[in-house]
Scaffold this motif. Structure first.
Motif, short mmCIF file in Angstrom:
data_model
loop_
_atom_site.label_atom_id
_atom_site.label_comp_id
_atom_site.label_asym_id
_atom_site.label_seq_id
_atom_site.Cartn_x
_atom_site.Cartn_y
_atom_site.Cartn_z
N GLU A 161 12.72 7.52 -0.37
CA GLU A 161 11.53 7.08 -1.12
C GLU A 161 10.77 5.96 -0.42
O GLU A 161 9.59 5.79 -0.60
CB GLU A 161 11.96 6.56 -2.51
CG GLU A 161 12.27 7.66 -3.49
CD GLU A 161 12.98 7.12 -4.71
OE1 GLU A 161 12.48 6.14 -5.32
OE2 GLU A 161 14.04 7.67 -5.06
N LYS A 175 2.37 5.96 6.67
CA LYS A 175 1.78 6.09 5.33
C LYS A 175 0.81 7.27 5.28
O LYS A 175 0.78 8.02 4.29
CB LYS A 175 1.05 4.77 4.96
CG LYS A 175 0.46 4.77 3.58
CD LYS A 175 1.54 4.82 2.50
CE LYS A 175 0.96 4.97 1.11
NZ LYS A 175 2.02 5.11 0.09
N SER A 179 2.99 10.33 5.15
CA SER A 179 3.87 10.40 3.98
C SER A 179 3.27 9.62 2.82
O SER A 179 3.79 8.58 2.42
CB SER A 179 5.25 9.80 4.32
OG SER A 179 5.99 10.67 5.09
N PRO A 180 2.15 10.11 2.26
CA PRO A 180 1.43 9.32 1.25
C PRO A 180 2.22 9.05 -0.02
O PRO A 180 1.94 8.08 -0.73
CB PRO A 180 0.18 10.17 0.96
CG PRO A 180 0.50 11.54 1.44
CD PRO A 180 1.47 11.39 2.56
N ASP A 181 3.20 9.90 -0.32
CA ASP A 181 3.96 9.70 -1.56
C ASP A 181 5.09 8.69 -1.41
O ASP A 181 5.75 8.33 -2.38
CB ASP A 181 4.53 11.04 -2.06
CG ASP A 181 3.41 12.03 -2.30
OD1 ASP A 181 2.28 11.58 -2.60
OD2 ASP A 181 3.65 13.24 -2.14
N LYS A 182 5.35 8.27 -0.18
CA LYS A 182 6.42 7.29 0.05
C LYS A 182 5.83 5.88 0.02
O LYS A 182 4.65 5.69 0.32
CB LYS A 182 7.06 7.49 1.43
CG LYS A 182 7.44 8.92 1.73
CD LYS A 182 8.87 9.20 1.33
CE LYS A 182 9.11 10.69 1.18
NZ LYS A 182 9.05 11.40 2.44
N LYS A 183 6.70 4.93 -0.30
CA LYS A 183 6.28 3.52 -0.17
C LYS A 183 6.60 3.13 1.27
O LYS A 183 7.75 3.30 1.70
CB LYS A 183 7.08 2.67 -1.16
CG LYS A 183 6.49 1.29 -1.37
CD LYS A 183 7.40 0.45 -2.24
CE LYS A 183 7.12 0.49 -3.72
NZ LYS A 183 5.96 -0.23 -4.19
N SER A 211 -0.97 0.15 2.83
CA SER A 211 -1.75 1.16 2.11
C SER A 211 -2.97 1.56 2.94
O SER A 211 -3.45 0.79 3.78
CB SER A 211 -2.18 0.63 0.74
OG SER A 211 -2.99 -0.50 0.94
N GLU A 247 -7.52 6.46 0.23
CA GLU A 247 -7.28 7.91 0.25
C GLU A 247 -8.33 8.69 1.05
O GLU A 247 -7.98 9.63 1.77
CB GLU A 247 -7.16 8.42 -1.19
CG GLU A 247 -6.75 9.87 -1.34
CD GLU A 247 -5.41 10.27 -0.66
OE1 GLU A 247 -4.61 9.38 -0.30
OE2 GLU A 247 -5.20 11.48 -0.47
N LYS A 300 -6.88 10.86 4.27
CA LYS A 300 -6.98 12.34 4.37
C LYS A 300 -7.54 12.75 5.72
O LYS A 300 -7.04 13.68 6.35
CB LYS A 300 -7.88 12.87 3.25
CG LYS A 300 -7.16 13.14 1.97
CD LYS A 300 -7.76 14.39 1.32
CE LYS A 300 -6.82 15.00 0.32
NZ LYS A 300 -7.27 14.78 -1.04
#
Ligand code: 13P
Length: 303
Positions: free
Chosen positions: A54, A69, A72-76, A283, A286, A290
């Motif tokens: 995660e 990041k 793997s955008p869904d990971k912290k 971060s 978005e 993309k």
């Protein structure tokens, strides 16, 4: 803080938080030793895209953590030192690349992974030092903007025929510290040694070397070579794995100034604090992520 306390705490926190640590080959030895994966920029990008944890703690510099990041955008994604940047990556802005693109409307824009997410977002494809030649060969355009490293651009131009490469005048301040005097001195001291350098070194250093490759390619070459002595023209961090892999071989750094201050900002203590306090989170907006992902994914398809 006590070293064994830090190592045990990092292990404990990694399990508790379902986290992994990725470390670049330039990290200090103790940070490499606690990492799940150690590698060059390409291997780490690929690992970040496939990680099933995660949380990714990226022991490297900001653009590397940003790439993790993006993929793997869904990971912290956490970076232990918020100040670990890359002057080469900062040497070009998206606005400057836009201006370059408008001067050369038919050209493809290739950005070295050592660049910001914004620059990746407006490039056609990314590359690392291990696949830059293949990436440029894969392009249909004859004219190629290559940013931001002019030395890597020069190396690619030498290897690829039929392309007109237009470089951005950026360079790595650590590799730029190598002088011809350093090369002559180390070669005289170790005349039998093979000279292995990173493509970020200047043309005159590259031309006098025996092998040019990414950090992992240099490490692999030293392991496979029948030679027993090597002069290394890249950051000091690579010596750790080389010495571990080849206890009977000898390695000499081309210059004592081959130390990247940004890579050295990460320590066992900062990795521990990063996992403990869950900071510093990386971060990427978005809309930029993309587009940057597209450039990185295209590169990952090539090798
Ligand atoms: P590698 O891709 O060879 O690991 O290099 C990364 C880098 O930042 C070199 O200065």
């Amino acid at each position: 803080m006590d070293r064994s306390f830090l190592i045990n705490e990092i292990k404990r926190l990694k399990t508790e938080r379902n986290a992994c640590t990725l470390a670049h080959n330039y990290q200090v030895p103790e940070v490499q030793d606690i990492a799940d994966i150690v590698g060059d920029s390409f291997a780490l990008s690929r690992a970040a895209a496939k990680m099933d944890k995660e949380i990714i703690v990226f022991c490297g510099v900001r653009f590397m953590a940003e790439s993790a990041k993006i993929l793997s955008p869904d990971k912290k994604v956490l970076i232990p030192s918020k100040y670990a940047g890359c002057p080469l990556a900062d040497s070009i802005t998206a606005k400057q690349l836009e201006a370059m693109k408008s001067k050369h409307p038919g050209a493809a824009a290739v950005c070295y992974v050592n660049s910001s997410a914004e620059v990746k977002a407006i490039s056609d494809i990314c590359c690392t030092s291990s696949n830059a030649v293949k990436v440029v060969e894969s392009l249909k355009e004859d004219e190629v903007l290559f940013v931001p490293d002019e030395n890597l651009a020069g190396y690619v131009a030498e290897k690829v025929s039929g392309k007109h490469i237009i470089p951005w005048p950026g360079h790595c301040i650590t590799h730029a510290r190598i002088t011809v005097k350093d090369l002559v001195k180390t070669s005289k001291e170790h005349p039998e040694a093979e000279i292995l350098v990173h493509p970020e070194v200047s043309e005159e250093i590259r031309e006098s070397s025996d092998f040019v490759g990414s950090t992992s390619q240099i490490i692999d070459h030293a392991r496979k070579s029948s030679n027993t002595e090597f002069i290394i023209g890249t950051e000091i961090g690579v010596l750790h794995k080389m010495k571990k892999d080849n206890p009977d071989k000898k390695f000499y750094l081309m210059s004592p100034r081959l130390v990247c201050e940004n890579m050295k900002m990460t320590s066992l203590e900062s990795v521990y604090r990063c996992l403990l306090n869950m900071e510093y989170e990386v971060s990427v907006p978005e809309n930029i992520r993309k587009k940057a992902e597209n450039s990185l994914e295209k590169m990952l398809c090539i090798e």
